[in-house]
Each structure stands twice: as C-alpha cells, then as structure tokens.
Design a protein around this motif. Structure first.
Motif, PDB file in Angstrom:
ATOM      1  N   MET A 119       0.851  -1.189   0.000  1.00 39.40           N
ATOM      2  CA  MET A 119       0.000   0.000   0.000  1.00 39.40           C
ATOM      3  C   MET A 119       0.888   1.240   0.000  1.00 39.40           C
ATOM      4  N   GLN A 120       0.317   2.358  -0.417  1.00 40.07           N
ATOM      5  CA  GLN A 120       1.083   3.601  -0.511  1.00 40.07           C
ATOM      6  C   GLN A 120       0.649   4.577   0.576  1.00 40.07           C
ATOM      7  N   VAL A 122       6.148   4.348   2.233  1.00 37.37           N
ATOM      8  CA  VAL A 122       5.894   5.744   2.615  1.00 37.37           C
ATOM      9  C   VAL A 122       6.682   6.646   1.671  1.00 37.37           C
ATOM     10  N   ASN A 123       5.941   7.445   0.919  1.00 44.29           N
ATOM     11  CA  ASN A 123       6.541   8.328  -0.082  1.00 44.29           C
ATOM     12  C   ASN A 123       6.529   9.788   0.361  1.00 44.29           C
ATOM     13  N   ASP A 124       5.505  10.174   1.070  1.00 43.66           N
ATOM     14  CA  ASP A 124       5.318  11.569   1.470  1.00 43.66           C
ATOM     15  C   ASP A 124       6.503  12.047   2.306  1.00 43.66           C
ATOM     16  N   GLN A 136       9.857  12.209   7.288  1.00 44.09           N
ATOM     17  CA  GLN A 136      10.566  12.977   8.310  1.00 44.09           C
ATOM     18  C   GLN A 136      10.015  12.658   9.700  1.00 44.09           C
ATOM     19  N   GLN A 137       8.702  12.564   9.778  1.00 49.31           N
ATOM     20  CA  GLN A 137       8.051  12.244  11.046  1.00 49.31           C
ATOM     21  C   GLN A 137       8.481  10.859  11.542  1.00 49.31           C
ATOM     22  N   LEU A 138       8.520   9.893  10.633  1.00 50.45           N
ATOM     23  CA  LEU A 138       8.914   8.531  11.006  1.00 50.45           C
ATOM     24  C   LEU A 138      10.380   8.486  11.446  1.00 50.45           C
ATOM     25  N   SER A 168      15.800   9.763   4.057  1.00 57.96           N
ATOM     26  CA  SER A 168      16.628   9.992   2.865  1.00 57.96           C
ATOM     27  C   SER A 168      16.850   8.759   1.998  1.00 57.96           C
ATOM     28  N   ALA A 169      16.530   7.566   2.465  1.00 58.09           N
ATOM     29  CA  ALA A 169      16.770   6.363   1.667  1.00 58.09           C
ATOM     30  C   ALA A 169      15.943   6.388   0.379  1.00 58.09           C
ATOM     31  N   GLY A 170      16.394   5.688  -0.636  1.00 56.28           N
ATOM     32  CA  GLY A 170      15.677   5.631  -1.916  1.00 56.28           C
ATOM     33  C   GLY A 170      14.214   5.238  -1.755  1.00 56.28           C
ATOM     34  N   ALA A 171      13.940   4.362  -0.825  1.00 60.00           N
ATOM     35  CA  ALA A 171      12.551   3.959  -0.553  1.00 60.00           C
ATOM     36  C   ALA A 171      12.452   3.541   0.901  1.00 60.00           C
TER      37      ALA A 171
END
Lengths: 245, 245
Positions: free
Chosen positions: A181-182, B51-53, B58-60, B72-75
């Motif tokens: 999921m996104q 998580v893309n947002d 940043q919150q995580l 900062s990781a690619g994904a």
C-alpha cells in the motif's frame, strides 16, 4: 528478475526427501548464512538445535501433529529464541537482566525468523528443499524438555532440510495490490482481492489434489482463525520467562 | 560458498544512500520475492506500507529516535503484521475471528520477518543496501495513527532500501559453536564464547571508530537488556488486539 529473485520466487515447501544426508560443510555454510542476517542491536538471540537422534526426531514428528518428514528429512533443526545467552553476558558485566518484556520476546522471535529465512535461502541455493515446522508449538513444553532448553529460551519452529524427492507447484499468493500500500493502510479493495484470490486458491487445490480438495482461501481462514489457536502458548511462554510484562 | 551464500554472508546495514530512487519494477520484484517466503498455514499476515510523502518520512525518522536515513533512503517501507485481512476473509465465510491469541501474534510477526528478509535478499542481489528500523517501535501508536493502521494490524519494523553511499565492514558474529548445538541445549561453553566474542567486538568497534568506541558485546548487552526495553509495547499491542490471551 535475476538468479536470486528467481530462486526466492520459486519457493515451495518440500515434504518428501531422499535419504541423502547433508555434509557438515554444507550445514556450516547454511548456518553462517543464517548468522549473517540482521539482528536487533546485535543481540543475536538465536540458538539452533540440530536433532540427530532418531528417537528424538520421531518424538518431534509426533509432537508436530504427525509430520513424518520431521524424522525423515536429511537434517532437522529446532530454531530457538534465546535470551539466556545475552542475559549471561549482561550478568558477566554485573548487570541484572530486565526479563519478561514483551518487546524482548518480539525482538528474539524476529531475530530467529530472519536467521532461519537466510538459512532457507542458502539451503535452496544448493538445491535443498525446506519445510518450516510451526507444529512444534503444539507441544512447546514437551519439545523444551526433550531438548533441555533452559529458562529464557523457547522453540519458535522447526526446519526440515533435505534433498527433494518431489516437485510440487509454487502456491499462488494474494494479489500484490492487496499487500503493498502507498502511504496509508487501504482496506477498500480487500473484499475484491479476497474474492479473486479465493478462486485462484480453489483452482490450485483442485489441480494439486485431482479435484479432491475444493476450498478457497477465505474458507481456509475461517477454519484457521475462526477458532482459538494454540491457547496454551501464552502460559507456556510465561513459564519460560517471555511476555510477562 | 556459492554466489547466493556469499551475498548472504556479506550483509551489513547501510545508513547512507545516494539520491537514486528505485524503479517501480524493482520494487515489485522485491515485494514479489517477499510474498514468496513461507507463511504459516498460508495466512499471509503481512501488509507493507511504502511511505513516499516527505513529511511523513521525516516524522517517522523522528519517531525512530532520529534516524535521518528513514527520510533519505531511496525507498522506505513499514512492515505490518496484519490479521485484519484474514479476519475479513473469515467473516466473509460467516466465521467469527477468535482474536487476541498470543499464538496469532507470533505467527503474524514471524510471517512479517520471513517476508521482509526475502525482500532484503532480493534488494541486496540488485546491489541495494538495507537497514531495518526497529526504532519505529519507540512510538508504535503514533506510527499506527500516521499510517491509519486499523485494528488487528501493528507496525513490526521499518525497512530502508537504497543505493549505498558507504561501504562499511561486515559486523562479526558470535562463534557458530555457541549458536549451533547438537541434540540438546548446551550452555557450558557460553562464558568462553562470550569472552572470545567480546574481544572480537571490541576490536571491530575500535577499528570502525578509529578508537573512539571501546566496548565489548557483553557491555553492549548490559546496556541493552539490563534495563526495561520499550515497556509500552505490551499495552500498545493489546490496544491493537494482540496478545490479549
């Protein structure tokens, strides 16, 4: 795909093995691959008991609910969550192990699973077949007694390794769109995905059993979680010092 | 060793990544490899939130105790133990989910770990670096709110994937003789093995930090488990429907 992801995606459990044993060198290579997996804060909360004694193997096969390959596989291992070793280290430094935390139970159990899955991939890369044996948790206290597991150690699952004497199909999985999921959890599509997957599973069982097994995923889930699962586990774990607080 | 076991044994966590993003095809290949891992009774109790947002990332990173590579990781993915989907399937068949069993909590958590470790191996086979983020369990309720996780779902850990921008050493592990035992648990050699490993770890830290960090494994263990670990976890899990009985 590359050779590794092809290997990963070709996994299926093997429940029939040839008589061929595994060499000590191969077992060492597999275990070192397991040890190389990530471990939470380097706690390495894993011990592996390789069970060689034929009577003990037979006993474990029965504890697991009658799974004969536990006795007949080329090698059989019981993967244990082990907080006894780090507790000993803590005490060697004059510390007191703050035991019984649910978080530690989780960390140790995850450490075991990461270690074991690396072993599985290593084994499969050498042409071995594998089968996880969660059924040991039918009789966790008896397994612990048989293997002389001390306090702060519990048997998470068994693992059969051996050279395959069968070639079953890969079992189809849930549509990926239901799993990945996104940004936020989305359950709108669960019902559609379950319906789709139900038919996939029904077809898989029909083909594999020549029509004898006619069941869907949701029917299997009703059987599995529509009743209590191993209700003894909480008390057993507490008796070993896990999940007390 | 073969190419696969060499890959497995070369694992180390990566905490610095280039800006390069992962293609959708690569992510799909990694996730399909994860799905192919063994799952207890085919329950497939795993959901993965990518998580893309940037604000959520940043919150995580902050929830995890200040780990900037989460942002900062690619994904970045949050791996969740998910009994919501099988419960829904059970109910579609007119069953009642027998919720709250410790055994189900264990099954779901192990399913997640097996799935994730396959993702890790798949990612590393493509030259990616990885870092598990157990630190999300510092703030599991806040993570759950951010990702809108429903009841019967909890965040087990995060996973950073990306192209490495550093090349750290492999961290040495405990002697295998301390971990792999034959037929029965043996703790006679624990103290010797811990003493040996203490020196290995001390040397590893000295070399890696240019002498700044001078600590042994047992000293690290005293710091780690000589105090309560995430004491909120039990109540948090209960609030999500896990380990109630």
């Amino acid at each position: 795909m590359n050779a590794v992801t092809e290997l990963l995606q070709s996994h299926r459990s093997i429940r029939k093995f040839t008589d061929e044993k595994l060499s000590a060198a191969l077992i060492e290579e597999i275990m070192l691959s397991g040890q190389a997996a990530a471990t939470s804060s380097n706690v390495q909360a894993v011990s592996v008991i390789q069970v060689n004694d034929p009577e003990a193997r037979q006993q474990l096969a029965e504890y697991a609910g009658g799974q004969p390959y536990v006795a007949s596989a080329g090698a059989f291992f019981v993967f244990c969550a082990d907080l006894n070793r780090p507790a000993q280290a803590c005490e060697m430094q004059g510390g007191d192990f703050a035991s019984g935390m649910t978080e530690q139970f989780l960390i140790a159990s995850i450490d075991v699973a990461l270690f074991a899955q690396n072993c599985v991939v290593a084994a499969q890369s050498h042409g071995l077949g594998i089968c996880y044996i969660g059924g040991l948790r039918n009789k966790p206290a008896e397994v612990s007694t048989l293997l002389k597991l001390p306090h702060n150690v519990y048997p998470v699952f068994g693992l059969c390794l051996g050279f395959p004497d069968q070639n079953p199909e890969v079992k189809p999985r849930m549509p990926l769109s239901s799993v990945l999921m996104q940004d936020q959890y989305k359950q709108d599509s669960h019902v559609d995905n379950i319906n789709t997957y139900d038919e996939t599973v029904r077809e898989y069982y029909r083909t594999r059993t020549g029509g004898k097994k006619d069941s869907s995923w949701s029917e299997e889930m009703k059987k599995l979680i529509g009743k209590e699962s191993r209700p003894h586990m909480r008390e057993f774990l507490a008796s070993k010092g896990f999940t007390l607080r």
